[in-house]
Design an enzyme around this catalytic site. Structure first.
Site, PDB file in Angstrom:
ATOM      1  N   GLN A  11       5.136 -78.447  -5.283  1.00 39.68           N
ATOM      2  CA  GLN A  11       5.274 -78.456  -6.753  1.00 39.68           C
ATOM      3  C   GLN A  11       6.642 -77.937  -7.180  1.00 39.68           C
ATOM      4  O   GLN A  11       7.383 -78.592  -7.913  1.00 39.68           O
ATOM      5  CB  GLN A  11       4.219 -77.549  -7.394  1.00 39.68           C
ATOM      6  CG  GLN A  11       2.793 -77.980  -7.213  1.00 39.68           C
ATOM      7  CD  GLN A  11       1.887 -77.168  -8.124  1.00 39.68           C
ATOM      8  OE1 GLN A  11       1.673 -77.545  -9.272  1.00 39.68           O
ATOM      9  NE2 GLN A  11       1.349 -76.059  -7.649  1.00 39.68           N
ATOM     10  N   VAL A  12       6.988 -76.732  -6.710  1.00 40.59           N
ATOM     11  CA  VAL A  12       8.264 -76.123  -7.091  1.00 40.59           C
ATOM     12  C   VAL A  12       9.411 -76.831  -6.382  1.00 40.59           C
ATOM     13  O   VAL A  12      10.458 -77.117  -6.983  1.00 40.59           O
ATOM     14  CB  VAL A  12       8.254 -74.600  -6.767  1.00 40.59           C
ATOM     15  CG1 VAL A  12       9.618 -73.982  -7.025  1.00 40.59           C
ATOM     16  CG2 VAL A  12       7.185 -73.887  -7.598  1.00 40.59           C
ATOM     17  N   TYR A 124      -3.715 -64.102   1.498  1.00 37.75           N
ATOM     18  CA  TYR A 124      -2.558 -64.776   0.891  1.00 37.75           C
ATOM     19  C   TYR A 124      -1.637 -63.737   0.247  1.00 37.75           C
ATOM     20  O   TYR A 124      -0.433 -63.699   0.508  1.00 37.75           O
ATOM     21  CB  TYR A 124      -3.037 -65.796  -0.153  1.00 37.75           C
ATOM     22  CG  TYR A 124      -1.923 -66.363  -1.006  1.00 37.75           C
ATOM     23  CD1 TYR A 124      -1.067 -67.338  -0.512  1.00 37.75           C
ATOM     24  CD2 TYR A 124      -1.733 -65.908  -2.321  1.00 37.75           C
ATOM     25  CE1 TYR A 124      -0.032 -67.844  -1.304  1.00 37.75           C
ATOM     26  CE2 TYR A 124      -0.713 -66.415  -3.111  1.00 37.75           C
ATOM     27  CZ  TYR A 124       0.130 -67.378  -2.604  1.00 37.75           C
ATOM     28  OH  TYR A 124       1.153 -67.870  -3.385  1.00 37.75           O
TER      29      TYR A 124
END
Ligand SMILES: NC(=O)c1ccc[n+]([C@@H]2O[C@H](COP(=O)([O-])OP(=O)(O)OC[C@H]3O[C@@H](n4cnc5c(N)ncnc54)[C@H](OP(=O)(O)O)[C@@H]3O)[C@@H](O)[C@H]2O)c1
Length: 298
Positions: A11-12, A124
């Site tokens: 996405q980025v 995470y």
């Protein structure tokens, strides 16, 4: 300037390809060309190509899956940044890296500052924090952007899931006790380019951690309602209306990884250093939604 962009397909990363080419030649190897989980392959690539700037947009981002794949998550989120930072320190080049609101424990209701106590609730979050610490310890020139709730017109994300569900169902239940800031990937890329411009060509941007998100705050329920309100305003046919989105507590939506309840981020450091005022999250959502609708219509 030769720029290594990792995760260029994410996405980025996708948005960064467009912004970084304003600064130099972007090398963005795909997973098939460079498997970032392979330490030796990464060392070999760095030796061969000798980048003068590294932007690390790759990560292990499957928050729930990380609970059962901690080694892979650690390799991508902690060891890879450490390896890139060691190279950057040796070459005296900048490393840009992205981190997460999930490094914080999410207690209280005050917006979080960059130097607030960390305390990840998930594998995470823990591995992302280890990456941040390894970069800082390396002594390399670095910009670590801690961002939250990333979405874009491409890839899998909350905005796209909600739009799909809102077309299929006339009522939805969405978590309302996690508070944060939805951040479009495009804004992250734009701010990165702005910050790098200052860091590379002036001495005005200090190395360190910066929160990066639009202004404001909301819950996932609030985010969903705004998606439906704006989509309806942009002539999208939906089965659901914002009034039919019921808020539920996190306890009614159990997931393998625990999420922080408070992800509000103080933006002063970024705004002060870059001399920008971050836009409202609702305005950023309207732009990204319009981009998605345009993409879908092609
Ligand atoms: N998403 C969020 O809500 C969120 C929130 C806060 C912070 N962040 C941080 O923001 C950054 C960007 O996130 P994002 O949402 O853009 O992530 P994303 O869309 O999941 O993209 C991750 C990228 O990493 C690449 N990658 C993963 N493992 C790889 C491997 N072994 N070899 C080569 N490439 C590999 C992926 O390649 P493929 O395309 O081949 O899979 C993908 O291009 C990350 O540091 C993330 O932790 C994200």
């Amino acid at each position: 300037m030769k720029i290594l962009l990792t995760g260029g397909n994410g996405q980025v990363g996708f948005e960064l390809q467009r912004q970084l080419c304003l600064l130099g030649t972007v090398l963005a190897p795909r997973r098939q060309e460079l498997d970032l989980s392979n330490e030796k392959a990464v060392s070999h690539w760095l030796e061969q190509h000798r980048p003068e700037l590294i932007v690390n947009a790759a990560a292990y981002t499957a928050v729930d899956k990380a609970e059962s794949e901690p080694e892979l998550a650690r390799r991508l989120n902690a060891e890879l940044p450490e390896q890139l930072a060691a190279y950057a320190a040796k070459q005296q080049c900048w490393l840009v890296h992205y981190s997460s609101d999930y490094v914080y424990p999410g207690t209280g209701s005050m917006p979080l500052r960059e130097d607030d106590k960390t305390g990840p609730l998930s594998i995470y979050g823990q591995t992302k924090l280890e990456g941040d610490l390894a970069i800082a310890a390396s002594g390399c020139l670095h910009l670590i952007f801690r961002t939250s709730w990333v979405y874009s017109a491409r890839g899998n994300n909350f905005m796209k899931t909600m739009l799909r569900l809102g077309r299929e169902r006339d009522s939805l239940k969405v978590v309302n006790d996690q508070i944060g800031v939805p951040t479009p990937a495009r804004l992250i890329a734009q701010v990165t380019e702005l910050a790098l411009g200052r860091a590379l060509f002036t001495s005005h941007t200090p190395s360190g951690i910066y929160h990066l998100a639009p202004a404001g705050e909301t819950s996932w329920q609030g985010f969903a309602c705004e998606i439906f309100r704006l989509a309806a305003a942009q002539a999208q046919r939906l089965a659901v209306t914002p009034e039919r989105v019921e808020g539920i507590p996190t306890s009614q939506y159990p997931t393998p990884a625990q999420r922080p309840l408070n992800s509000r981020l103080v933006l002063n450091r970024l705004e002060h250093e870059l001399k920008v005022t971050m836009p409202r999250w609702q305005d950023q959502l309207a732009l990204t939604l319009a981009e998605l609708i345009d993409l879908e219509s092609r």
